[in-house]
Each structure stands twice: as structure tokens, then as C-alpha cells.
Design an enzyme around this catalytic site. Sequence first.
Site, short mmCIF file in Angstrom:
data_model
loop_
_atom_site.label_atom_id
_atom_site.label_comp_id
_atom_site.label_asym_id
_atom_site.label_seq_id
_atom_site.Cartn_x
_atom_site.Cartn_y
_atom_site.Cartn_z
N ASN A 14 46.85 46.12 28.57
CA ASN A 14 46.71 47.18 29.73
C ASN A 14 47.53 48.32 29.46
O ASN A 14 46.92 49.48 29.52
CB ASN A 14 46.91 46.69 31.08
CG ASN A 14 45.74 45.67 31.57
OD1 ASN A 14 44.56 45.90 31.44
ND2 ASN A 14 46.07 44.59 32.10
N ASN A 108 49.27 47.52 40.75
CA ASN A 108 49.18 46.44 40.16
C ASN A 108 47.55 46.10 39.72
O ASN A 108 46.66 46.50 40.34
CB ASN A 108 49.68 45.17 40.71
CG ASN A 108 49.29 43.79 39.95
OD1 ASN A 108 49.91 43.60 38.84
ND2 ASN A 108 49.01 42.74 40.60
N HIS A 110 44.90 43.30 38.83
CA HIS A 110 44.73 41.72 39.09
C HIS A 110 43.57 41.50 38.42
O HIS A 110 42.40 41.97 38.82
CB HIS A 110 44.89 41.28 40.22
CG HIS A 110 45.04 39.80 40.52
ND1 HIS A 110 45.85 39.03 40.32
CD2 HIS A 110 43.80 39.04 40.93
CE1 HIS A 110 45.43 37.58 40.35
NE2 HIS A 110 44.14 37.67 40.83
#
Length: 198
Positions: A14, A108, A110
Site C-alpha cells: 500500500n 486507515n 481495511h
Amino acid sequence: MIRVGVLVSGGGTNLQAIIDAVQNGQITNASLEVVISNKKDAYALTRARNNQIAAEVVCVKDYETREDFNKALIERIDSYHLDLIVLAGFLLVLPPELIAKYRNKIINVHPSLIPAFCGNGFYGLHVHEKALERGVKVTGATVHFVDEGTDTGPIIYQKAVEVMPDDTPETLQKRVMEQAEWKILPAAINAIANSDLS
């Protein structure tokens, strides 16, 4: 220009998507200032160094107590005067005082469509194992703001990914990363950097 720091624990796929998006102009008005890992051998640190981004390690086992680690982590983050903290596979619970200090400045990614397959214990391959066990036809990824809960903060972006009949947790994980995570995480950073969240 906002100053961005990325927290990682592993390979940094990422992170690489973010680096690529900055370099190719998908993310504008943002500079990657630092990558901080809680693991000394995280390949994400190599990715950072290869792209002339500061690479730091703050490892729990280097401190006598979790409180000492929390303090060191916050001090290291503070030293870079960050406007946005991105969790990109950071596998530690953030200290509440860090979340409070950087309220609405921590995001974040997920690997599911929250609220499905999220919360305590849902990270990495386990998320995809549970999605396949449940028999869902569609999964995906979510970028959200971080609050004191686990995967409970306000959702920024979600992207759906089709589950194939012959998927394994590994093939599903790869597709979710390629089709969702690597798209919506850079998009969220760009939207925040350009005050463009609707």
C-alpha cells in the site's frame, strides 16, 4: 502542501501504491515525509529509502513498557510536523493519546467493506478467509478515519470487488489490493490534501 507520514509493519504494498500515486501525479499537494515501522525488517522501510523518504523504526520490544513505546512513537511522529498519518498495514493498536492528538488526521485502509469482516482480530489474510467462509459474492476495501475503536471511524471511500468461485484467501487478497486498496487509499490522500472530501 500537506505533510504525510505512513505507518507500516510489513512489505509496504500500500505504501508503494501511495509513492507511485505521488510520483505520477494522482496525489497532488502532498509530500511523503516519513515511513515509520514497528518492525526493523519491514520491507516497507527499503521502499521508503529507495524513494528518498525518511525511514524510521519504533519497535515495541526496544522499550521497557508499552507506555514508553507509545511516548516514543508519538514523539517521533510529532518531530515530522505531520498533517496526515496513513496506516498502511500497521498492525498495532494506536495509543489513545495519539488518536486524540491527531483527531481526523489519521486514516486507515481495511480489506473489506466495513462493517463486514472488521473489528478485533480482522486483519490481513484472516479477513479474506472469513469472507470466503461466509460465501459473500462481493467484498472490497474501505478507507476510514481512525478513532478509538477498531475499524469504527467515519468512512471516507469504499470500493467493491467481485469474489470469484475458485478464489483462495491469497487470490482474493491480491485482487482486493489491486482493484480496491491501491485505488482508494491514494484517492483519499489526494482528496484530503486538496480539501476535496464530499
